[in-house]
Design a protein around this motif. Sequence first.
Motif, mmCIF file in Angstrom:
data_model
loop_
_atom_site.group_PDB
_atom_site.id
_atom_site.type_symbol
_atom_site.label_atom_id
_atom_site.label_comp_id
_atom_site.label_asym_id
_atom_site.label_seq_id
_atom_site.Cartn_x
_atom_site.Cartn_y
_atom_site.Cartn_z
ATOM 1 N N PRO A 147 28.877 54.460 40.297
ATOM 2 C CA PRO A 147 28.728 55.785 40.920
ATOM 3 C C PRO A 147 30.019 56.286 41.564
ATOM 4 O O PRO A 147 30.913 55.503 41.879
ATOM 5 C CB PRO A 147 27.659 55.536 41.996
ATOM 6 N N THR A 148 30.068 57.591 41.773
ATOM 7 C CA THR A 148 31.162 58.198 42.544
ATOM 8 C C THR A 148 31.123 57.616 43.963
ATOM 9 O O THR A 148 30.034 57.474 44.532
ATOM 10 C CB THR A 148 30.944 59.731 42.594
ATOM 11 N N PRO A 149 32.282 57.287 44.557
ATOM 12 C CA PRO A 149 32.275 56.723 45.917
ATOM 13 C C PRO A 149 31.544 57.633 46.920
ATOM 14 O O PRO A 149 31.632 58.866 46.840
ATOM 15 C CB PRO A 149 33.764 56.607 46.259
ATOM 16 N N GLU A 150 30.869 56.967 47.865
ATOM 17 C CA GLU A 150 30.016 57.673 48.828
ATOM 18 C C GLU A 150 30.784 58.748 49.614
ATOM 19 O O GLU A 150 30.275 59.840 49.845
ATOM 20 C CB GLU A 150 29.392 56.633 49.781
ATOM 21 N N PHE A 151 32.046 58.465 50.013
ATOM 22 C CA PHE A 151 32.772 59.441 50.854
ATOM 23 C C PHE A 151 33.057 60.734 50.078
ATOM 24 O O PHE A 151 33.158 61.805 50.678
ATOM 25 C CB PHE A 151 34.057 58.829 51.442
ATOM 26 N N ILE A 152 33.136 60.633 48.766
ATOM 27 C CA ILE A 152 33.337 61.857 47.962
ATOM 28 C C ILE A 152 32.024 62.637 47.882
ATOM 29 O O ILE A 152 32.001 63.872 48.003
ATOM 30 C CB ILE A 152 33.870 61.484 46.553
ATOM 31 N N ILE A 153 30.940 61.903 47.736
ATOM 32 C CA ILE A 153 29.617 62.566 47.700
ATOM 33 C C ILE A 153 29.349 63.256 49.044
ATOM 34 O O ILE A 153 28.845 64.379 49.091
ATOM 35 C CB ILE A 153 28.512 61.541 47.355
ATOM 36 N N GLU A 154 29.748 62.583 50.137
ATOM 37 C CA GLU A 154 29.543 63.183 51.470
ATOM 38 C C GLU A 154 30.335 64.479 51.613
ATOM 39 O O GLU A 154 29.833 65.469 52.136
ATOM 40 C CB GLU A 154 29.975 62.198 52.563
ATOM 41 N N GLU A 155 31.571 64.482 51.148
ATOM 42 C CA GLU A 155 32.396 65.699 51.230
ATOM 43 C C GLU A 155 31.762 66.812 50.387
ATOM 44 O O GLU A 155 31.694 67.969 50.800
ATOM 45 C CB GLU A 155 33.827 65.401 50.747
ATOM 46 N N MET A 156 31.283 66.439 49.225
ATOM 47 C CA MET A 156 30.633 67.416 48.341
ATOM 48 C C MET A 156 29.412 68.023 49.040
ATOM 49 O O MET A 156 29.221 69.241 49.029
ATOM 50 C CB MET A 156 30.215 66.708 47.041
ATOM 51 N N THR A 157 28.613 67.156 49.672
ATOM 52 C CA THR A 157 27.390 67.615 50.337
ATOM 53 C C THR A 157 27.744 68.613 51.439
ATOM 54 O O THR A 157 27.127 69.671 51.562
ATOM 55 C CB THR A 157 26.620 66.399 50.922
ATOM 56 N N LYS A 158 28.778 68.272 52.194
ATOM 57 C CA LYS A 158 29.235 69.172 53.270
ATOM 58 C C LYS A 158 29.662 70.521 52.679
ATOM 59 O O LYS A 158 29.254 71.575 53.157
ATOM 60 C CB LYS A 158 30.417 68.509 53.995
ATOM 61 N N GLN A 159 30.425 70.472 51.618
ATOM 62 C CA GLN A 159 30.972 71.696 51.031
ATOM 63 C C GLN A 159 29.896 72.552 50.366
ATOM 64 O O GLN A 159 30.050 73.768 50.263
ATOM 65 C CB GLN A 159 32.086 71.372 50.019
ATOM 66 N N LEU A 160 28.821 71.901 49.954
ATOM 67 C CA LEU A 160 27.721 72.663 49.339
ATOM 68 C C LEU A 160 27.080 73.620 50.353
ATOM 69 O O LEU A 160 26.532 74.655 49.985
ATOM 70 C CB LEU A 160 26.645 71.711 48.801
ATOM 71 N N HIS A 161 27.183 73.251 51.642
ATOM 72 C CA HIS A 161 26.581 74.092 52.683
ATOM 73 C C HIS A 161 27.487 75.238 53.120
ATOM 74 O O HIS A 161 27.100 76.041 53.956
ATOM 75 C CB HIS A 161 26.187 73.228 53.898
ATOM 76 N N ASN A 162 28.677 75.298 52.561
ATOM 77 C CA ASN A 162 29.598 76.395 52.900
ATOM 78 C C ASN A 162 29.453 77.485 51.837
ATOM 79 O O ASN A 162 29.861 77.310 50.683
ATOM 80 C CB ASN A 162 31.032 75.841 52.946
ATOM 81 N N ALA A 163 28.888 78.632 52.260
ATOM 82 C CA ALA A 163 28.581 79.704 51.298
ATOM 83 C C ALA A 163 29.827 80.233 50.584
ATOM 84 O O ALA A 163 29.726 80.766 49.474
ATOM 85 C CB ALA A 163 27.846 80.838 52.015
ATOM 86 N N GLU A 164 30.994 80.080 51.212
ATOM 87 C CA GLU A 164 32.227 80.552 50.542
ATOM 88 C C GLU A 164 32.441 79.840 49.210
ATOM 89 O O GLU A 164 33.050 80.375 48.286
ATOM 90 C CB GLU A 164 33.448 80.269 51.428
ATOM 91 N N ASN A 165 31.917 78.636 49.138
ATOM 92 C CA ASN A 165 32.093 77.861 47.903
ATOM 93 C C ASN A 165 31.099 78.260 46.809
ATOM 94 O O ASN A 165 31.153 77.711 45.704
ATOM 95 C CB ASN A 165 31.936 76.359 48.196
ATOM 96 N N HIS A 166 30.197 79.160 47.140
ATOM 97 C CA HIS A 166 29.177 79.540 46.151
ATOM 98 C C HIS A 166 29.670 80.653 45.236
ATOM 99 O O HIS A 166 29.016 81.018 44.285
ATOM 100 C CB HIS A 166 27.891 79.981 46.864
#
Length: 391
Positions: A44-63
Motif C-alpha cells: 500500500p501507499t505509505p500511511e503519511f501520504i494517505i493522511e495528507e491526501m485525506t486532509k487535502q480532500l477537505h480543502n474545497a480549493e482542491n476540488h
Amino acid sequence: MKAPAQRMSTIPPYLFARIEQKIAEAKEAGIDIISLGIGDPDRPTPEFIIEEMTKQLHNAENHQYPSSVGMLCFRNAVADWYKDRYGVLINGKSDVCALIGSKEGIANIHYCYVDPGDIVLVPDPSYPVYATATMLAGGQPYYMPLEAENGFLPVFEDIPEEICRRAKMMWLNYPNNPTGAICDLEFMKKAVAFAKKYDILLCHDAAYSEMTYDGYVPPSILQIEGAQEIAVEFNSCSKPFNMTGWRIAFAAGNAEVVSTLARYKSNVDSGAFQAVQYAAMAGLKQPWQTVKAMQKVYEGRRNILVGGLNEIGWNLSMPKATFYIWAPVPKGYTSASFAEKVLEDAGVIITPGNGYGAAGEGYFRATLTLDEDRMQEAVVRLKKVLGKVEF
Ligand code: PLP
C-alpha cells in the motif's frame, strides 16, 4: 461504424492488456495463478501520504480544475528533491512540469516534437510506450539494440550517420525496464555528447531511480554538465511511494521542452488532481525511510527468485535496481513458448521478452511484486516443471 483512424493500425494492443486477459481466463478455469507479469507494486501507499491526501480532500480549493503544468509548490518540491537527491539545481517554475503519471508525459512529448517521418531512437527491448507513441505521432522508431555483452546499453557508434542526423529524439531508461540494467555517469556523459552533436532531444526515463539495492545510487541525466541544454528527465511517484493508481509524476530539464510539453498538455488534459499533488509532495519531502524499507522488501524477494532460478540452472547476477528479473529462456524455447509452458504447467505468469521489442526474443521478464512466500512457491513450481534447465 466507420473504421478507426489509420494511426490506430500502427499500434498493437497494450502488452499488459493481453496478459491481464490470460490471467482472467486462467482464474476462470480455477487455476491458482502466480503472476510475475506486471510491474505494479503490491504494497500500500505509505500511511503519511494517505493522511495528507485525506486532509487535502477537505480543502474545497482542491476540488477545482488544476493547472496542466502543476502547482508551483509541487514543482518547487520536485526542484528541492533534485537538489537534495542529486545536487542538481533546477528552477521549479521554469524547468518542471507535473504529469498525470509519467506514461502520460512520455506519450505526449512525442506529439510535441515528432513530425510524420521523423526518427526517434528507441532502445530495444524497452518500455513499449516509446515506440508506440512515436508511431502514433507519425514518426519512425529506430531501434537501438540493448545486448547483454554491452551491459544492455545502446552503442551510439553503431547508429548510421544518416539516422543520427535525422533523429529528433532519443529515449534512454536507467535503471532499465525490462533488463534491470544500470548505467554510470560516464555513459550518461557519452549520451549527452551524442545528443548535442546531432541536436537530438534526449529523454531520460528515470522511473526506477529509487528502486535500487545493495546501496546502489543511480545518476540523473541532469547531473551531466550541459545536459539541460538538450535533455528532459521523466520521473514518477508511482514506484517509490507505491502510488501507481494515483497518477502523479513529473518531467524536469530543458525549460523550452518543459514549457512545450505544458502547452501541449493544456490543450489535452487539465492536470493532476491537486490533492494528489500535495500527497506526492509529502512523499518527496520525507526523509526516505519508507523508500529504504521498500528497497529491503524487494531485495529479499530478488534474492529468493534469482537464487531459485540459479538453482534450476540459470546463471544470473543479482540486479542492482528495478523490480525486474531479465533472464534467457532455456534451450529449445522461444520467449512465447516458454511463457506459455510455465503458465500452463506451473500456473506462473512471466512476460515474454519479445513483448518489449525484437531484441527481447530469447528472454523473459519476471517481476518482484509478490511476497516472499509466493515468490518461493513460484520457484518450487518452476523447479518441479522444468527440472534442470540448459542453455
Ligand atoms: N517508465 C517505465 C520504464 C515504466 O516501466 C513505467 C511503468 O511501469 C512507466 C514509465 C510509467 O509509470 P507511471 O505512468 O506510473 O509514472
